[in-house]
Design a protein around this motif. Structure first.
Motif, PDB file in Angstrom:
ATOM      1  N   LYS A  87      -4.606   3.807  -3.275  1.00 37.78           N
ATOM      2  CA  LYS A  87      -3.260   3.751  -2.346  1.00 37.78           C
ATOM      3  C   LYS A  87      -2.847   2.178  -2.319  1.00 37.78           C
ATOM      4  O   LYS A  87      -1.899   1.922  -2.249  1.00 37.78           O
ATOM      5  N   HIS A  88      -4.137   1.375  -2.372  1.00 40.15           N
ATOM      6  CA  HIS A  88      -3.798  -0.101  -2.488  1.00 40.15           C
ATOM      7  C   HIS A  88      -3.132  -0.692  -3.739  1.00 40.15           C
ATOM      8  O   HIS A  88      -2.475  -1.372  -3.617  1.00 40.15           O
ATOM      9  N   GLU A 148     -10.166  -8.041  -3.405  1.00 40.54           N
ATOM     10  CA  GLU A 148      -9.492  -7.126  -2.671  1.00 40.54           C
ATOM     11  C   GLU A 148      -9.763  -5.839  -2.371  1.00 40.54           C
ATOM     12  O   GLU A 148     -10.047  -5.132  -1.198  1.00 40.54           O
ATOM     13  N   CYS A 149      -9.912  -5.098  -3.574  1.00 39.86           N
ATOM     14  CA  CYS A 149     -10.365  -3.704  -3.476  1.00 39.86           C
ATOM     15  C   CYS A 149     -11.953  -3.450  -2.949  1.00 39.86           C
ATOM     16  O   CYS A 149     -12.388  -2.616  -2.144  1.00 39.86           O
ATOM     17  N   MET A 159       1.014  -1.342  -0.033  1.00 38.98           N
ATOM     18  CA  MET A 159      -0.109  -0.124   0.079  1.00 38.98           C
ATOM     19  C   MET A 159       0.915   1.294  -0.109  1.00 38.98           C
ATOM     20  O   MET A 159       1.696   1.415   0.766  1.00 38.98           O
ATOM     21  N   ASN A 160       0.558   2.240  -1.012  1.00 36.61           N
ATOM     22  CA  ASN A 160       1.094   3.489  -0.849  1.00 36.61           C
ATOM     23  C   ASN A 160       0.551   4.454  -0.120  1.00 36.61           C
ATOM     24  O   ASN A 160      -0.088   5.297  -0.611  1.00 36.61           O
ATOM     25  N   SER A 161       0.698   4.543   1.174  1.00 38.14           N
ATOM     26  CA  SER A 161       0.047   5.541   2.118  1.00 38.14           C
ATOM     27  C   SER A 161       0.374   6.773   2.002  1.00 38.14           C
ATOM     28  O   SER A 161      -0.387   7.818   2.433  1.00 38.14           O
ATOM     29  N   SER A 199       4.909   2.108  -5.167  1.00 38.73           N
ATOM     30  CA  SER A 199       5.583   2.904  -4.263  1.00 38.73           C
ATOM     31  C   SER A 199       6.036   4.274  -4.914  1.00 38.73           C
ATOM     32  O   SER A 199       6.287   5.438  -4.380  1.00 38.73           O
ATOM     33  N   LEU A 230     -11.873  -3.466   0.941  1.00 38.05           N
ATOM     34  CA  LEU A 230     -11.365  -2.370   1.339  1.00 38.05           C
ATOM     35  C   LEU A 230     -12.828  -1.398   1.499  1.00 38.05           C
ATOM     36  O   LEU A 230     -12.622  -0.800   2.360  1.00 38.05           O
ATOM     37  N   LEU A 252      -8.646   5.011  -0.839  1.00 43.70           N
ATOM     38  CA  LEU A 252      -8.287   3.803  -0.477  1.00 43.70           C
ATOM     39  C   LEU A 252      -7.770   2.807  -1.454  1.00 43.70           C
ATOM     40  O   LEU A 252      -6.780   2.194  -1.380  1.00 43.70           O
TER      41      LEU A 252
END
Length: 155
Positions: free
Chosen positions: A35-36, A147-148, A1-3, A40, A151, A32
Motif C-alpha cells: 500500500k505504501h 522507509e518500508c 499511500m494507496n489505502s 493510486s 513500516l 502495509l
C-alpha cells in the motif's frame, strides 16, 4: 499511500515449515508495504512469495537467469505502470532461507530482520527499483528500503 488497494499474497508450502517466520504477520506487513509503494491507480495487487533452500534457489537461478549459484533473494516482475491497469500481478519474490539464516548470523541481527530486509529488497525490484544501475539509483533504493522497513518494525 494507496489505502484502498486490495492485496493478495500467495505462499508456498515451505513457508509454514519456517518457525521463525510468522506467516500471518508477514501477510499484514506485505499489505502495509505494498500500500505504501503502490501508485493510486492500482485497485488490486497480487504477490507471490516463495521460501526455498539453497539447492532450490540455485536451480531457480540457473533456470531463470543462467547463473549456476545460489543467492539470497530473486525477483521476477510482472508489474507495469504503463498502461495503468488497475488489477495487476506484481510478480514473484524468492527467498533462500538457508542464505537468510547464514547472512543474519554473519551480520549479527535476527533471522526476522534479515528476512524482511530481503523481502523488501525483492518487492522494490518488482516495482522497478534497481541498485545496480548507478550510485543514485542505489541511494534511492536504499532510502525506500529504509522507509518500508520502518513500516514493519515501528508498529
Amino acid at each position: 499511500m494507496n489505502s484502498s488497494l486490495s492485496v493478495l499474497t500467495h505462499w508456498n508450502d515451505q513457508c509454514e515449515s519456517n518457525t521463525e517466520i510468522q506467516s500471518d504477520l508477514v501477510l499484514e506487513n506485505c499489505e502495509l508495504i505494498l500500500k505504501h509503494l503502490s501508485p493510486s491507480f492500482l485497485q488490486a495487487l497480487e504477490l507471490e512469495i516463495l521460501l526455498v533452500d539453497d539447492p532450490v534457489m540455485k536451480e531457480i537461478n540457473l533456470e531463470r537467469r543462467g547463473l549456476n549459484k545460489t543467492t539470497d533473494v530473486l525477483s521476477f516482475p510482472l508489474y507495469s505502470e504503463s498502461p495503468p491497469i488497475p488489477f495487476q500481478i506484481l510478480g514473484e519474490v524468492v527467498i533462500s532461507m538457508d542464505t537468510c539464516r547464514r547472512q543474519a548470523k554473519e551480520i549479527g541481527h535476527s533471522i526476522i530482520d534479515e528476512f524482511y530486509r530481503l523481502l523488501v529488497h525483492g518487492i522494490l525490484h518488482l516495482f522497478g527499483y534497481d541498485h545496480e544501475t548507478g550510485e543514485e539509483d542505489a541511494i534511492r533504493m536504499r532510502a525506500k528500503e529504509d522507509e518500508c522497513l520502518e513500516l514493519v518494525f515501528e508498529r
